[in-house]
Design a protein around this motif. Sequence first.
Motif, PDB file in Angstrom:
ATOM      1  N   TRP A   1       0.821  -1.210   0.000  1.00 40.92           N
ATOM      2  CA  TRP A   1       0.000   0.000   0.000  1.00 40.92           C
ATOM      3  C   TRP A   1       0.856   1.262   0.000  1.00 40.92           C
ATOM      4  N   SER A   2       2.052   1.196   0.578  1.00 37.00           N
ATOM      5  CA  SER A   2       2.953   2.360   0.523  1.00 37.00           C
ATOM      6  C   SER A   2       3.375   2.650  -0.906  1.00 37.00           C
ATOM      7  N   ARG A   3       3.609   1.590  -1.689  1.00 34.21           N
ATOM      8  CA  ARG A   3       3.992   1.783  -3.095  1.00 34.21           C
ATOM      9  C   ARG A   3       2.824   2.266  -3.928  1.00 34.21           C
ATOM     10  N   MET A   4       1.609   1.781  -3.626  1.00 34.29           N
ATOM     11  CA  MET A   4       0.436   2.155  -4.412  1.00 34.29           C
ATOM     12  C   MET A   4      -0.131   3.515  -4.015  1.00 34.29           C
ATOM     13  N   LYS A   5      -0.151   3.789  -2.697  1.00 34.74           N
ATOM     14  CA  LYS A   5      -0.846   4.972  -2.184  1.00 34.74           C
ATOM     15  C   LYS A   5       0.086   6.078  -1.697  1.00 34.74           C
ATOM     16  N   GLY A   6       1.372   5.790  -1.632  1.00 33.28           N
ATOM     17  CA  GLY A   6       2.308   6.795  -1.152  1.00 33.28           C
ATOM     18  C   GLY A   6       2.785   6.496   0.265  1.00 33.28           C
ATOM     19  N   PRO A   7       3.859   7.148   0.695  1.00 36.41           N
ATOM     20  CA  PRO A   7       4.477   6.830   1.990  1.00 36.41           C
ATOM     21  C   PRO A   7       3.663   7.235   3.211  1.00 36.41           C
ATOM     22  N   PHE A   8       2.652   8.090   3.030  1.00 35.50           N
ATOM     23  CA  PHE A   8       1.892   8.575   4.182  1.00 35.50           C
ATOM     24  C   PHE A   8       0.571   7.833   4.371  1.00 35.50           C
ATOM     25  N   TYR A   9       0.273   6.878   3.497  1.00 34.50           N
ATOM     26  CA  TYR A   9      -1.017   6.180   3.588  1.00 34.50           C
ATOM     27  C   TYR A   9      -1.063   5.248   4.799  1.00 34.50           C
ATOM     28  N   VAL A  10      -0.041   4.423   4.956  1.00 33.30           N
ATOM     29  CA  VAL A  10      -0.024   3.441   6.048  1.00 33.30           C
ATOM     30  C   VAL A  10      -0.034   4.101   7.424  1.00 33.30           C
ATOM     31  N   PRO A  11       0.811   5.130   7.686  1.00 32.36           N
ATOM     32  CA  PRO A  11       0.804   5.736   9.027  1.00 32.36           C
ATOM     33  C   PRO A  11      -0.522   6.375   9.424  1.00 32.36           C
ATOM     34  N   MET A  12      -1.362   6.739   8.444  1.00 35.86           N
ATOM     35  CA  MET A  12      -2.625   7.385   8.775  1.00 35.86           C
ATOM     36  C   MET A  12      -3.571   6.474   9.550  1.00 35.86           C
ATOM     37  N   PHE A  13      -3.332   5.152   9.509  1.00 33.60           N
ATOM     38  CA  PHE A  13      -4.222   4.201  10.170  1.00 33.60           C
ATOM     39  C   PHE A  13      -3.765   3.838  11.581  1.00 33.60           C
ATOM     40  N   LYS A  14      -2.615   4.358  11.999  1.00 28.61           N
ATOM     41  CA  LYS A  14      -2.082   4.014  13.321  1.00 28.61           C
ATOM     42  C   LYS A  14      -3.063   4.336  14.451  1.00 28.61           C
ATOM     43  N   PRO A  15      -3.731   5.517  14.444  1.00 29.20           N
ATOM     44  CA  PRO A  15      -4.661   5.814  15.542  1.00 29.20           C
ATOM     45  C   PRO A  15      -5.873   4.892  15.620  1.00 29.20           C
ATOM     46  N   PHE A  16      -6.144   4.091  14.592  1.00 25.45           N
ATOM     47  CA  PHE A  16      -7.258   3.144  14.676  1.00 25.45           C
ATOM     48  C   PHE A  16      -7.044   2.146  15.815  1.00 25.45           C
ATOM     49  N   GLY A  17      -5.776   1.978  16.210  1.00 28.44           N
ATOM     50  CA  GLY A  17      -5.490   1.077  17.321  1.00 28.44           C
ATOM     51  C   GLY A  17      -6.176   1.506  18.603  1.00 28.44           C
ATOM     52  N   ILE A  18      -6.398   2.829  18.769  1.00 27.48           N
ATOM     53  CA  ILE A  18      -7.092   3.327  19.966  1.00 27.48           C
ATOM     54  C   ILE A  18      -8.491   2.724  20.047  1.00 27.48           C
ATOM     55  N   VAL A  19      -9.185   2.715  18.911  1.00 25.85           N
ATOM     56  CA  VAL A  19     -10.554   2.194  18.867  1.00 25.85           C
ATOM     57  C   VAL A  19     -10.569   0.721  19.241  1.00 25.85           C
ATOM     58  N   PHE A  20      -9.648  -0.054  18.656  1.00 25.75           N
ATOM     59  CA  PHE A  20      -9.618  -1.491  18.925  1.00 25.75           C
ATOM     60  C   PHE A  20      -9.201  -1.779  20.363  1.00 25.75           C
ATOM     61  N   ALA A  21      -8.216  -1.034  20.879  1.00 19.91           N
ATOM     62  CA  ALA A  21      -7.771  -1.257  22.256  1.00 19.91           C
ATOM     63  C   ALA A  21      -8.900  -0.965  23.241  1.00 19.91           C
ATOM     64  N   THR A  22      -9.660   0.115  22.983  1.00 12.92           N
ATOM     65  CA  THR A  22     -10.788   0.448  23.857  1.00 12.92           C
ATOM     66  C   THR A  22     -11.887  -0.598  23.744  1.00 12.92           C
ATOM     67  N   PHE A  23     -12.206  -1.009  22.506  1.00 14.13           N
ATOM     68  CA  PHE A  23     -13.270  -1.999  22.294  1.00 14.13           C
ATOM     69  C   PHE A  23     -12.927  -3.331  22.948  1.00 14.13           C
ATOM     70  N   PHE A  24     -11.711  -3.821  22.707  1.00 20.26           N
ATOM     71  CA  PHE A  24     -11.317  -5.097  23.295  1.00 20.26           C
ATOM     72  C   PHE A  24     -11.247  -4.994  24.819  1.00 20.26           C
ATOM     73  N   GLY A  25     -10.775  -3.829  25.314  1.00 19.25           N
ATOM     74  CA  GLY A  25     -10.674  -3.651  26.753  1.00 19.25           C
ATOM     75  C   GLY A  25     -12.022  -3.697  27.440  1.00 19.25           C
ATOM     76  N   VAL A  26     -13.033  -3.103  26.811  1.00 17.82           N
ATOM     77  CA  VAL A  26     -14.374  -3.095  27.389  1.00 17.82           C
ATOM     78  C   VAL A  26     -15.060  -4.448  27.187  1.00 17.82           C
ATOM     79  N   SER A  27     -14.880  -5.055  26.024  1.00 21.15           N
ATOM     80  CA  SER A  27     -15.598  -6.276  25.682  1.00 21.15           C
ATOM     81  C   SER A  27     -15.111  -7.488  26.465  1.00 21.15           C
ATOM     82  N   PHE A  28     -13.790  -7.591  26.631  1.00 20.96           N
ATOM     83  CA  PHE A  28     -13.231  -8.785  27.252  1.00 20.96           C
ATOM     84  C   PHE A  28     -12.783  -8.563  28.693  1.00 20.96           C
ATOM     85  N   PHE A  29     -13.127  -7.410  29.287  1.00 22.29           N
ATOM     86  CA  PHE A  29     -12.794  -7.129  30.687  1.00 22.29           C
ATOM     87  C   PHE A  29     -11.304  -7.319  30.953  1.00 22.29           C
ATOM     88  N   THR A  30     -10.464  -6.914  30.020  1.00 16.40           N
ATOM     89  CA  THR A  30      -9.034  -7.158  30.189  1.00 16.40           C
ATOM     90  C   THR A  30      -8.487  -6.316  31.328  1.00 16.40           C
TER      91      THR A  30
END
Length: 361
Positions: A272-301
């Motif tokens: 995707w870096s070759r197809m979309k450019g070098p800044f495409y992949v890093p733009m998705f890093k903050p999505f981890g916040i959503v998953f960490a919060t969701f998993f934390g609430v769902s599985f009582f971690t």
Amino acid sequence: MGEVVPFTLMVIMEGCTIGLTILAKTAITGGMSPFVFVVYTNAIGSLLLLPLSFIFHRERTEQSLLTFPLLVRIFFLGLTGIAVSQNLAFVGLSDSSPIVVCAMGLLIPSLSFLLSIIPRTTRLDWRNSSSQAKLMGTLISITGAVVVELYKGPFIRKSSYFYAHQLKVIPKLFVFYSAPDNWILGGILLAAASLSVAMWNVIQLGTVKQYPQVMKVVSFYSLAGTIQCLVFSLIMERDLNAWKLKLNLELLLIVVTGVFGSIIRSNVHLAWSRMKGPFYVPMFKPFGIVFATFFGVSFFTNSLHYGSVIGTLITGMGYYAVMWGQIREEELRKERDVERTDDTSDQIKTPLLQEQEEAQV
């Protein structure tokens, strides 16, 4: 489909990364050594990457990886990108939670920006909007990280350990908890891991320019980092029983993490870096916040606090501000290159026109 498929795959990659982080936290809390985990996962990745890199790069090149400058770069790429960063990250994870991992990971662009100022590879122009955005984003990111570290706030949801401890029952499934909770120490170690990754980014940028066969560079520094991790882990983890692998979920986790991190995620990011450019992949890093919060609430971690979520969101805002500044800077650089090309072509055309006029006279 050209936009939906890359977007969907990148979101899935972030979700899988956080999911494996939670499972790694579970295994480490259950008694698995983080040093052993890092060695085995990187060993699997190196064994897979090395032959694949020679298949991927079949063309011959005059450059060799056996030159001393490149070997030095590979050594430091393995040291900063694998040995130091991953050991600090997993030890820090054992004392904190996945959402803190997300928050400290979002500091990487800001730290890379600060590191690039020291050798003057980045010029600061206070009148330039890109420089202003990167500076403001860096300050916001650091503020968010401080909030995560020093302010927990009230519970969004308490961990199952909190209730089980009162009932004197120790839960097993998808539950982890650090007791005592060395939250600040874990955050500092994770911030140090991000600093190491930022140093790796600076070294990698110069290395790829010298040696464009990226997969070979990755496979060799992965091997170097694995050897460094082994030496370090033998010093830190002297219990031989910790190195024994059994046919259980921990072994499956090691294999899946090694294959996913070194083969699947790295190749998806590269494509995707070759197809979309070098800044495409890093733009998705903050999505981890959503998953960490969701998993934390769902599985009582782990216990989930408002302070952690708020601080991580602030860090994410700073992250995007720095990324916008980098994108804007790249656009300005391309515009300057186009202007220089046009000026050069005009200078070439002018003498030709003069020659034609003289010939007609």
